[in-house]
Enzyme design. Structure first.
Site: not given
Length: 444
Positions: A64, A66, A181, A305
């Site tokens: 991730h 962002r 997820h 992750d």
């Protein structure tokens, strides 16, 4: 006539699909051009890899970064720098940005932002919602898209497809493997009062192992009814390994270095909310079960992750502290330390971080050191002992849950399509990052 290449890696111990041994690797025009005894060849640049291991470029298939929307935590450039400093040559980035990556235009925007700004190569997930199922076929065909991500349980951001009907609708429309997820949102809502203010030890009580197990069982039933392929992310329970072992025809499996390394309650005792992630770090029996699944071949890939938040955000009283931790830069040293501890072989590490990603997602020309493939290479020193420190971390949030941990095994060099982008902790030159290509969309 002497063969002339752009780059020669000499004398290293090569680990690829046909075994482990001392072999040279030659690169021409960004591709692997020759493998073997190349003592008679020459090149514009020669790397002496004596005493080092030469691996296929490590691919982190869950990060991730962002951007857009939360660049104060991370952006594509800093995330790419963290990747290559940690020996990672390519990443798959998740869709829960602001705005979320739920349209073809959003994918195109991310590709444009990342190209020649990220030091590693990249691909982006499109996000499923309860409203965009009919648009997902077009979305998953976009250049630079690695597939569709479904959040069945809420996490960072506002992407959520919690119910069977909408998950079924998403799977009905897509053609590629969906990444999921898997936490049961309805159970999470029901148990939310169990998250005690100021007590992060209650994180795995609120988001308990039953929430993960129930959701994975639901997901498998829906996927089988729909005849679709799924990739279940960051498995955190021992029971899920047994369940997934019975469904290998449709399901592939990821776990993380965190779930293989940390345990509750110790991690919460030691670093508090810095250990908070979704799904949670659980007690030792789950870590042991995940290791059994990895050693039995149930786990297909390791993804970090990588989900950075600032230390200031993490300092908020639980549960107002956000879930997630940096990980892309520490994936290689943490897992090499496990290799040196005898928990997996180096060949299995390569399968989990290169071959497995290529096999599951159909990467075109990546994931192997083989003639004709992209020259993506991770060079490691399996004997090097070093302490992971926050000051080494490149991510904008500038911390790691593994601060102070001594490991054996360290990334020495990162090569992306024949370009040396990191050597001995120094990031080199201009960012060469390009979108990855996938077999299923080559003609799109």
């Amino acid at each position: 006539m002497t063969a002339v290449y752009d780059l020669l890696i000499r004398g290293g111990t090569l680990v690829n699909q046909d075994g482990t041994g001392t072999r040279d690797v030659a690169v021409k025009d960004g591709k692997i051009a020759a493998i073997g005894d190349l003592s008679g060849a020459s090149a514009g640049e020669v790397i002496d890899a004596t005493g080092l291991h030469v691996l296929p470029g490590v691919i982190d298939s869950q990060v991730h970064l962002r951007e857009p929307g939360n660049e104060h935590k991370e952006d594509l450039e800093t995330g790419g720098r963290a990747a290559v400093k940690g020996g990672v040559t390519a990443v798959f980035e998740m869709p829960n940005t602001k705005p979320a990556t739920i349209t073809p235009a959003a994918i195109a925007d991310k590709v444009s932002r990342a190209q020649h700004r990220m030091y590693c190569d990249f691909a982006f997930y499109g996000g499923a919602t309860t409203e965009n199922a009919a648009d997902l076929v077009e979305l998953e065909q976009q250049p630079g898209c690695c597939g569709i991500k479904i959040f069945m349980g809420s996490s960072t951001g506002n992407l959520l497809v919690p119910d069977d009907e909408h998950v079924r609708e998403v799977l009905r429309h897509i053609k590629r493997r969906a990444a999921v997820h898997s936490e049961d949102e309805f159970r999470l809502r029901e148990r939310r009062p169990l998250a005690e203010t100021g007590n992060v030890h209650t994180h795995p009580v609120w988001r308990d192992h039953i929430a993960a197990i129930n959701c994975t069982e639901r997901l498998l039933r829906i996927a089988r009814e729909a005849g679709k392929r799924i990739h279940v992310l960051h498995i955190s329970t021992a029971e899920e390994m047994d369940i997934l072992a019975r469904n290998r025809d449709i399901a592939t499996v990821e776990t993380t270095p965190q779930h293989l390394t940390l345990t509750a309650p110790e991690c919460y005792d030691e670093i508090g909310t810095l250990a908070q992630m979704n799904p949670p770090i659980r007690e030792a029996r789950h870590r042991e079960g995940i290791w059994r699944g990895l050693q039995a071949g149930i786990v297909d890939v390791i993804g970090s992750d990588h989900a950075p938040h600032t230390l200031e955000e993490k300092a908020n009283a639980y549960p107002n502290s956000p879930s997630g931790m940096p990980g892309v830069q520490t994936l290689v040293p943490i897992m090499l330390d496990h290799v040196n501890a005898g928990r997996l072989t180096l060949e299995r590490f390569v399968d989990l971080t290169s071959h497995g990603v290529q096999r599951i997602f159909g990467l075109a020309g990546k994931g192997r050191i083989a003639v004709g493939y992209d020259a993506d290479i991770t060079i490691v020193d399996m004997k090097k002992k070093r302490v992971i420190e926050n000051k080494w971390i490149e991510t904008r949030s500038a911390w790691t849950p593994f601060n102070g941990k001594e490991v054996t095994g360290w990334p020495i060099g990162t090569i992306v399509r024949g370009i040396k982008v990191m050597w001995e902790d120094e990031i080199l030159g201009d960012a060469p990052g390009e979108p990855m290509r996938f077999v299923e969309t080559l003609g799109a």
